[in-house]
Design a protein around this motif. Sequence first.
Motif, short mmCIF file in Angstrom:
data_model
loop_
_atom_site.label_atom_id
_atom_site.label_comp_id
_atom_site.label_asym_id
_atom_site.label_seq_id
_atom_site.Cartn_x
_atom_site.Cartn_y
_atom_site.Cartn_z
N LEU A 14 0.86 -1.18 0.00
CA LEU A 14 0.00 0.00 0.00
C LEU A 14 0.90 1.24 0.00
O LEU A 14 1.16 1.85 1.03
N SER A 15 1.39 1.59 -1.17
CA SER A 15 2.35 2.69 -1.29
C SER A 15 2.34 3.20 -2.72
O SER A 15 1.79 2.57 -3.63
N VAL A 16 2.97 4.36 -2.92
CA VAL A 16 3.13 4.89 -4.27
C VAL A 16 4.04 3.98 -5.07
O VAL A 16 3.80 3.68 -6.25
N THR A 17 5.11 3.50 -4.44
CA THR A 17 6.07 2.63 -5.11
C THR A 17 5.41 1.37 -5.64
O THR A 17 5.74 0.89 -6.74
N GLY A 18 4.47 0.81 -4.89
CA GLY A 18 3.80 -0.41 -5.32
C GLY A 18 3.06 -0.28 -6.63
O GLY A 18 2.85 -1.26 -7.35
N THR B 106 5.16 -1.38 -9.98
CA THR B 106 5.66 -2.73 -10.21
C THR B 106 5.30 -3.30 -11.59
O THR B 106 6.05 -4.12 -12.11
N PRO B 107 4.18 -2.91 -12.22
CA PRO B 107 3.94 -3.40 -13.58
C PRO B 107 5.05 -2.99 -14.56
O PRO B 107 5.28 -3.68 -15.56
N LEU B 108 5.72 -1.88 -14.28
CA LEU B 108 6.79 -1.40 -15.16
C LEU B 108 8.15 -1.97 -14.79
O LEU B 108 8.95 -2.33 -15.66
N PHE B 109 8.44 -2.03 -13.49
CA PHE B 109 9.80 -2.35 -13.05
C PHE B 109 9.91 -3.66 -12.27
O PHE B 109 11.01 -4.05 -11.89
N GLY B 110 8.80 -4.31 -12.03
CA GLY B 110 8.83 -5.53 -11.25
C GLY B 110 9.03 -5.25 -9.77
O GLY B 110 9.04 -4.10 -9.32
N SER B 111 9.20 -6.30 -8.98
CA SER B 111 9.30 -6.15 -7.54
C SER B 111 10.57 -5.43 -7.10
O SER B 111 10.65 -4.95 -5.96
N LYS B 112 11.55 -5.30 -8.00
CA LYS B 112 12.80 -4.63 -7.61
C LYS B 112 12.58 -3.16 -7.26
O LYS B 112 13.38 -2.58 -6.53
N ILE B 113 11.48 -2.56 -7.77
CA ILE B 113 11.22 -1.16 -7.47
C ILE B 113 10.84 -0.97 -6.00
O ILE B 113 10.93 0.13 -5.45
N THR B 114 10.40 -2.05 -5.35
CA THR B 114 10.01 -1.97 -3.94
C THR B 114 11.18 -2.28 -3.00
O THR B 114 10.99 -2.42 -1.80
N GLY C 111 12.11 4.63 -0.75
CA GLY C 111 12.30 5.83 0.07
C GLY C 111 12.22 7.10 -0.75
O GLY C 111 11.58 8.08 -0.35
N ILE C 112 12.88 7.12 -1.91
CA ILE C 112 12.90 8.32 -2.76
C ILE C 112 11.50 8.65 -3.27
O ILE C 112 11.02 9.78 -3.16
N ILE C 113 10.84 7.66 -3.88
CA ILE C 113 9.53 7.91 -4.52
C ILE C 113 8.47 8.29 -3.49
O ILE C 113 7.74 9.26 -3.67
N ASP C 114 8.39 7.54 -2.41
CA ASP C 114 7.35 7.82 -1.41
C ASP C 114 7.65 9.10 -0.64
O ASP C 114 6.73 9.80 -0.21
N THR C 115 8.93 9.44 -0.46
CA THR C 115 9.27 10.71 0.18
C THR C 115 8.82 11.89 -0.65
O THR C 115 8.30 12.89 -0.13
N LEU C 116 9.00 11.81 -1.97
CA LEU C 116 8.54 12.88 -2.86
C LEU C 116 7.03 13.10 -2.70
O LEU C 116 6.56 14.23 -2.65
N ALA C 117 6.29 12.00 -2.63
CA ALA C 117 4.84 12.11 -2.48
C ALA C 117 4.46 12.74 -1.15
O ALA C 117 3.58 13.60 -1.07
N VAL C 118 5.15 12.33 -0.07
CA VAL C 118 4.87 12.91 1.25
C VAL C 118 5.21 14.39 1.28
O VAL C 118 4.45 15.21 1.81
N LEU C 119 6.37 14.74 0.72
CA LEU C 119 6.78 16.15 0.69
C LEU C 119 5.76 17.02 -0.03
O LEU C 119 5.38 18.10 0.44
#
Length: 526
Positions: A186-190, A193-201, A207-215
Amino acid sequence: MSLPTEKGIASEVVTSKKQQTRLSVFLPAFLVVGGGAILGIVNNQLLAEISMNGFIGSLRGLGWLYQVISIVALIIVFLVTFSKIGNIRLGGSDAKPKYSFLAWFAMALTGGIATGVITYGVNEPIIYFGSIYGEMANTGVEPGTSAAAIYAMGRSFYNWTFIPYAMYSLSGLVVAYMYFNRKQPLSVTGTLTPLFGSKITKGIWPGIIDTLAVLAIALGLASSLGAGLALVGSGIETVYGIKQGPLVWFILVVVITGLFTISALKGLDKGIRRMSDINAKVFYVLLVVLIIIGPTLYILQSSTAGMAHWLQNFWEWGLDPGLIGGEALVMWWTLYDWAIWIAYAPLMGIFLAIISYGRTIRQFMVINWILPAVFSILWFGVFGGTALNWQQNGTVDLVGTITESGAVAGLWAFLANMPLAAVIIPVVMIALILSFATAADSMVRAIATLCTVNIRYDEEPAKWKMLVWAITIAIIAYVMVTFAGGVQGVDGVKYLAALGGSAVLFVFVLQVISAIKMFFIDKIEK
């Protein structure tokens, strides 16, 4: 339902018996938000210049991308709504929804629009009509004419209806589908995964992607609260003669923050749902009252003609990065709006997903895309149409008021000329306070959710996290208004929030591509 564990962030947590905190999201977001506030106190002009220059540069360089991705998002939500994809149930065929349609719609509506429609339902059409900041310079429409009134209605409909809500609903749908149906975090990063697979998580990317969303959302809430304090304070001063200042702002920030903090701490059912229900009913009452006492025939005629003008110019407005309409109109209204909507979209999407379990994709789109857009058409049609009618027949000079006192000043002059103004004005002030509080409580909850490892949709984030973010946002807003330049004191944070939207733009683009892949290329999992 078994949900995945975010193994990639296992090393960045603080262990507790109940929940774990994602330090790679919580700490950098908290430090940047706090640092922005400190810079605003020490040198607000520097903060405003840095963030405004970065934001203007991003709009000028990326305006074309904002326009293209907004249209693509609109096309995608249209296709998934009216195709067989719409029959897919979020959570699987046996999932049962928790909320009634009315309660669900109230949370979706009031959780997203905040103070926007109240603030700009009157002001934006009048600003276009009078070309107060040069908006009509490149349109070929003469300001102050009946043609300008129709243009103003059409442009307002364009900026506040189907395209912006397509952004919100698409982010929400991607989160909901990936979490409930594909068992991703349950995250922006999740959602990527259709584009990058589970390695994106795993690794540094979550940290980078979800921090941008929080900021983006935290800074956006701070600037919205600061602007709200100044707006309600100006209304109190204009209508009741109580001069706004640190004491008035302090009382307002305590009331507003107290409302959304208590609501968030009480959880979805006892807090957010109840406050959203009250807020939605206030909106409905205001609409009905103004339809009855306003120029009903003109409202209907100008709204119909405005929609015709909007549809006639849809593609030109939708794909113009500013070369056709000019910067005063396109960059400082449409593109600025798109930046703010996109900044809010990823975390707003998490909230919309949480409350949509058990609904079909078509139902999700009706509640989160179609009905909010229709509501905005009604709101701008009724309030904007009434304001334009009064301006043209000389009832009140809203163009002069805004020219003299600022872009949001027309609201109080408009309300002061309404029948039953003594009753309606305090109701509108209450609506402003409630509308911010209902948006803030949903966003504070979403922020706390994103700062927590492996949280389920039906779990409440730790109360201390929600409390920390609520108080931090309130302090920033109050300090910026009180000690960093009054009404203009929120400019630094406002532009910083919008600049954050430019950073989130690339995350949103990836979400859009992810949606295309998962719904139209990959095998659909029901």
